[in-house]
Every structure is written in C-alpha cells, then in structure tokens.
Design a protein around this motif. Structure first.
Motif, PDB file in Angstrom:
ATOM      1  N   HIS A 195       1.083  -0.995   0.000  1.00 52.33           N
ATOM      2  CA  HIS A 195      -0.098  -0.043   0.017  1.00 52.33           C
ATOM      3  C   HIS A 195       0.956   1.155   0.100  1.00 52.33           C
ATOM      4  O   HIS A 195       1.997   1.069   0.521  1.00 52.33           O
ATOM      5  N   GLU A 196       0.349   2.218  -0.619  1.00 48.22           N
ATOM      6  CA  GLU A 196       1.220   3.393  -0.925  1.00 48.22           C
ATOM      7  C   GLU A 196       1.665   4.070   0.705  1.00 48.22           C
ATOM      8  O   GLU A 196       2.394   4.728   0.762  1.00 48.22           O
ATOM      9  N   LYS A 197       0.811   3.860   1.596  1.00 49.38           N
ATOM     10  CA  LYS A 197       1.258   4.391   2.659  1.00 49.38           C
ATOM     11  C   LYS A 197       1.905   3.270   3.745  1.00 49.38           C
ATOM     12  O   LYS A 197       2.047   3.290   4.892  1.00 49.38           O
ATOM     13  N   HIS A 198       2.399   2.284   3.144  1.00 48.89           N
ATOM     14  CA  HIS A 198       3.479   1.495   4.026  1.00 48.89           C
ATOM     15  C   HIS A 198       4.505   2.041   4.644  1.00 48.89           C
ATOM     16  O   HIS A 198       4.947   2.802   3.859  1.00 48.89           O
ATOM     17  N   PRO A 199       4.656   1.762   5.884  1.00 51.99           N
ATOM     18  CA  PRO A 199       5.741   2.729   6.748  1.00 51.99           C
ATOM     19  C   PRO A 199       7.046   2.345   5.889  1.00 51.99           C
ATOM     20  O   PRO A 199       8.027   3.169   6.424  1.00 51.99           O
ATOM     21  N   GLY A 200       7.245   1.006   5.462  1.00 53.23           N
ATOM     22  CA  GLY A 200       8.613   0.821   4.837  1.00 53.23           C
ATOM     23  C   GLY A 200       9.237   1.664   3.579  1.00 53.23           C
ATOM     24  O   GLY A 200      10.122   1.548   3.557  1.00 53.23           O
ATOM     25  N   PHE A 201       8.187   2.416   3.235  1.00 53.87           N
ATOM     26  CA  PHE A 201       8.569   3.279   2.258  1.00 53.87           C
ATOM     27  C   PHE A 201       9.422   4.471   2.813  1.00 53.87           C
ATOM     28  O   PHE A 201      10.207   5.218   2.032  1.00 53.87           O
ATOM     29  N   GLN A 202       9.236   4.592   4.051  1.00 56.04           N
ATOM     30  CA  GLN A 202      10.203   5.618   4.742  1.00 56.04           C
ATOM     31  C   GLN A 202      11.839   5.296   4.667  1.00 56.04           C
ATOM     32  O   GLN A 202      12.410   6.227   4.614  1.00 56.04           O
ATOM     33  N   ASN A 203      11.786   4.009   4.575  1.00 52.47           N
ATOM     34  CA  ASN A 203      13.244   3.520   4.254  1.00 52.47           C
ATOM     35  C   ASN A 203      13.713   3.076   3.075  1.00 52.47           C
ATOM     36  O   ASN A 203      14.598   2.412   2.798  1.00 52.47           O
ATOM     37  N   GLU A 204      13.213   3.524   1.970  1.00 51.26           N
ATOM     38  CA  GLU A 204      13.355   3.160   0.687  1.00 51.26           C
ATOM     39  C   GLU A 204      14.670   3.357   0.034  1.00 51.26           C
ATOM     40  O   GLU A 204      15.175   2.491  -0.583  1.00 51.26           O
ATOM     41  N   SER A 205      15.222   4.464   0.435  1.00 53.14           N
ATOM     42  CA  SER A 205      16.753   4.687  -0.069  1.00 53.14           C
ATOM     43  C   SER A 205      17.588   3.757   0.800  1.00 53.14           C
ATOM     44  O   SER A 205      18.542   3.136   0.112  1.00 53.14           O
ATOM     45  N   LEU A 206      17.252   3.440   1.721  1.00 48.79           N
ATOM     46  CA  LEU A 206      18.132   2.179   2.508  1.00 48.79           C
ATOM     47  C   LEU A 206      17.865   0.815   2.199  1.00 48.79           C
ATOM     48  O   LEU A 206      18.799   0.200   1.865  1.00 48.79           O
ATOM     49  N   TYR A 207      16.421   0.623   1.586  1.00 52.43           N
ATOM     50  CA  TYR A 207      16.289  -0.702   1.017  1.00 52.43           C
ATOM     51  C   TYR A 207      17.036  -0.881  -0.204  1.00 52.43           C
ATOM     52  O   TYR A 207      17.646  -1.747  -0.546  1.00 52.43           O
ATOM     53  N   LEU A 208      17.012   0.378  -1.122  1.00 51.07           N
ATOM     54  CA  LEU A 208      17.564   0.182  -2.422  1.00 51.07           C
ATOM     55  C   LEU A 208      19.207   0.143  -2.062  1.00 51.07           C
ATOM     56  O   LEU A 208      19.728  -0.494  -3.081  1.00 51.07           O
ATOM     57  N   GLU A 209      19.709   0.825  -1.382  1.00 51.93           N
ATOM     58  CA  GLU A 209      21.151   0.892  -0.888  1.00 51.93           C
ATOM     59  C   GLU A 209      21.551  -0.660  -0.540  1.00 51.93           C
ATOM     60  O   GLU A 209      22.506  -1.219  -1.131  1.00 51.93           O
ATOM     61  N   ILE A 210      20.723  -1.350   0.207  1.00 42.96           N
ATOM     62  CA  ILE A 210      21.246  -2.726   0.576  1.00 42.96           C
ATOM     63  C   ILE A 210      21.130  -3.803  -0.782  1.00 42.96           C
ATOM     64  O   ILE A 210      21.688  -4.570  -1.037  1.00 42.96           O
ATOM     65  N   LEU A 211      19.916  -3.338  -1.158  1.00 44.70           N
ATOM     66  CA  LEU A 211      19.662  -4.262  -2.755  1.00 44.70           C
ATOM     67  C   LEU A 211      20.908  -4.107  -3.651  1.00 44.70           C
ATOM     68  O   LEU A 211      21.339  -5.007  -4.159  1.00 44.70           O
ATOM     69  N   HIS A 212      21.503  -2.759  -3.637  1.00 40.96           N
ATOM     70  CA  HIS A 212      22.359  -2.551  -4.705  1.00 40.96           C
ATOM     71  C   HIS A 212      23.623  -2.932  -4.240  1.00 40.96           C
ATOM     72  O   HIS A 212      24.586  -3.691  -5.001  1.00 40.96           O
ATOM     73  N   ASN A 213      24.022  -2.665  -2.925  1.00 39.21           N
ATOM     74  CA  ASN A 213      25.378  -3.188  -2.314  1.00 39.21           C
ATOM     75  C   ASN A 213      25.557  -4.720  -2.049  1.00 39.21           C
ATOM     76  O   ASN A 213      26.769  -5.186  -2.202  1.00 39.21           O
ATOM     77  N   GLN A 214      24.428  -5.526  -1.686  1.00 39.64           N
ATOM     78  CA  GLN A 214      24.632  -6.896  -1.126  1.00 39.64           C
ATOM     79  C   GLN A 214      24.034  -7.625  -2.021  1.00 39.64           C
ATOM     80  O   GLN A 214      24.416  -8.918  -2.299  1.00 39.64           O
TER      81      GLN A 214
END
Length: 102
Positions: free
Chosen positions: A51-70
C-alpha cells in the motif's frame, strides 16, 4: 518450525534517523542465495505489492542501497507499486483475496 523462532535472537543494527535493519535477516537471505547457487538454482528476489502508505517506504533509500550493495547480482522483481485500490489490500503490507486475484 518457523513458529519456534525467537524474535530476541534477531540482531538489529541501529542506523541514523532511527532506522533499524536486521543484520541477521540479511545474512540469512545471503546464505539462502548462496545455497541456491551451490545447487545450480537461480534465486530471484520478489517484492510484493505494498500500500502507498506502507511505513517501509520511509526507508526506501536504505532498502535500495542494501539491494544494490549486497544483492546486485540477483534478479529483482519489484511489484511494490503495482496499481491496486484500497479495497484490494488486507492491510498496508498484505493483499486480500481481491488483490491476490488481480
């Protein structure tokens, strides 16, 4: 059994801006991917609709960083922004039967 997993055994790393990340979960994901590779199986990471209001989207940049780095060498299918309406979600993180059918 998964029901016997003790949540206290999961290690969290405190990050800036009060973001927490489970170092343990990422380590196990990495081990699962390595296991797939060992047996000649291709692992694919899939992110379900959220859902667009999912609180995990607040950490989107961190999520993408982990995805890219690891996990940059692992195929990734991102359905997090799949177009659904509110009545197709059970909550901010899960689909109901309507959303699953769509």
């Amino acid at each position: 059994m998964l029901n016997n997993i003790n949540a206290q055994n999961i290690e969290y790393k405190q990050l800036s801006n009060h973001q927490n990340i489970s170092v343990t979960n990422i380590a196990y994901l990495s081990k699962l991917i390595q296991l797939c590779n060992t047996f000649g199986k291709k692992a694919v990471l899939i992110r379900s609709p959220l859902h667009e209001k999912h609180p995990g989207f607040q950490n989107e940049s961190l999520y993408l960083e982990i995805l890219h780095n690891q996990f940059e060498n692992v195929d990734f299918m991102d359905f997090s922004k799949f177009p659904l309406i509110n009545s197709e979600f059970g909550d901010f993180e899960h689909l109901n039967y309507k959303g699953a059918k769509k």
